[in-house]
Design an enzyme around this catalytic site. Structure first.
Site, PDB file in Angstrom:
ATOM      1  N   ASP A 164      34.121  -3.469  15.871  1.00 13.22           N
ATOM      2  CA  ASP A 164      34.942  -4.736  15.532  1.00 13.22           C
ATOM      3  C   ASP A 164      34.747  -5.796  16.731  1.00 13.22           C
ATOM      4  O   ASP A 164      34.007  -5.510  17.666  1.00 13.22           O
ATOM      5  CB  ASP A 164      36.535  -4.470  15.475  1.00 13.22           C
ATOM      6  CG  ASP A 164      36.997  -3.438  14.174  1.00 13.22           C
ATOM      7  OD1 ASP A 164      36.289  -3.678  13.271  1.00 13.22           O
ATOM      8  OD2 ASP A 164      38.021  -3.038  14.293  1.00 13.22           O
TER       9      ASP A 164
ATOM     10  N   TYR B 295      33.681   7.380  22.289  1.00 12.37           N
ATOM     11  CA  TYR B 295      34.232   5.850  22.663  1.00 12.37           C
ATOM     12  C   TYR B 295      35.075   6.151  23.976  1.00 12.37           C
ATOM     13  O   TYR B 295      35.516   7.200  24.123  1.00 12.37           O
ATOM     14  CB  TYR B 295      35.036   5.293  21.555  1.00 12.37           C
ATOM     15  CG  TYR B 295      34.325   4.872  20.347  1.00 12.37           C
ATOM     16  CD1 TYR B 295      34.156   3.405  20.401  1.00 12.37           C
ATOM     17  CD2 TYR B 295      33.850   5.598  19.416  1.00 12.37           C
ATOM     18  CE1 TYR B 295      33.551   2.774  19.277  1.00 12.37           C
ATOM     19  CE2 TYR B 295      33.245   5.002  18.165  1.00 12.37           C
ATOM     20  CZ  TYR B 295      33.301   3.780  18.308  1.00 12.37           C
ATOM     21  OH  TYR B 295      32.567   3.080  17.159  1.00 12.37           O
TER      22      TYR B 295
END
EC number: 5.4.99.12
Length: 252
Positions: A51, A105
């Site tokens: 994003d 992540y």
């Protein structure tokens, strides 16, 4: 024509997201337009569509080319600011970068009042196979995912939550982080209800750390000094620190 996979990083604040068509300056658009302008008229396939404001140290894209992988990497590194290709691997013709073994992540937390002990109370409950419909935006896809690692680490006083899985859903990590930060020190079952969790943590703190593939060995790009990856990693960390400081003092 040979199929290659490239590992690359980028600083999320400089782009309108990853996916092509997501604004006028996405990561994917920038790479494709730069390649085309230089005679590399190739489509690319990407492993992760991060994003807006999310950075990456090692995302992966693949393309078929008759040029050397060093030439492709050198072109991107010399002509695009804030994107850095640091390694590559020759891969089979049917290689799809989205079909990885797992992705990792890291979500960085800049709060001096927290420690891993308080964060671990609920963090470990996300490990395993669960229906994560509560932790994603409305979506008709299958919301069952398997988290193989969810842990808190302290890197010289800088806390981060690390998550690993073969795939994640849209906003899944940031919504899980919001749940963890909202329930510090309080043991709570994250799957006790299917009601969608109302809060999503800030995108600026999230970093795609690495993507792993069984049987594929990546080589470092030769024409870039080895110290550049360390410099680039530091620049991402400085970006994360700066964004959090501005947010804390109401500047951004």
């Amino acid at each position: 024509m040979t199929n290659y996979a490239f590992k690359f990083g980028y600083e999320g604040s400089y782009f309108t997201g990853f996916q092509r068509g997501n604004g006028d300056h996405s990561v994917e658009d920038t790479i494709i337009d730069t390649l085309k302008a230089s005679g590399f008229d190739y489509a690319i396939k990407a492993a992760a569509r991060t994003d807006r404001y999310v950075s990456a140290l090692s995302n992966v894209f693949s393309l078929e080319t008759g040029r050397s992988p060093e030439a492709v990497a050198g072109l991107i590194n010399s002509r695009i600011d804030h994107i850095y290709v640091h390694s590559y691997a020759e891969v089979p013709d049917d290689f799809n970068p989205r079909h990885c073994t797992f992705k990792t992540y890291r979500y960085y937390i800049l709060r001096q009042d927290l420690d891993c002990i308080s964060l671990d109370i609920n963090l470990g409950k996300f490990i395993g196979t669960h229906d994560f419909r509560r932790f994603v935006r409305a979506d008709s896809r299958n919301t069952v995912r398997t988290i193989i690692n969810a842990s808190c680490k302290n890197d010289n006083g800088l806390l981060y939550l690390e998550f690993s899985a073969r795939s994640f859903l849209w906003n899944q990590i940031r919504t899980m982080v919001a749940f963890i930060l909202d329930n510090i020190g309080v043991e709570t079952d994250p799957f006790s209800t299917s009601e969608r969790y109302p809060r999503v943590a800030r995108a600026q703190n999230l970093l795609l750390w690495d993507i792993y593939y069984d049987g594929i060995e990546f080589r470092k790009v030769k024409k870039i000094p080895k110290k550049m990856q360390g410099v680039y990693e530091n620049s991402i960390m400085n970006y994360i620190l700066a964004e959090n400081l501005m947010h804390r003092f109401g500047i951004a």
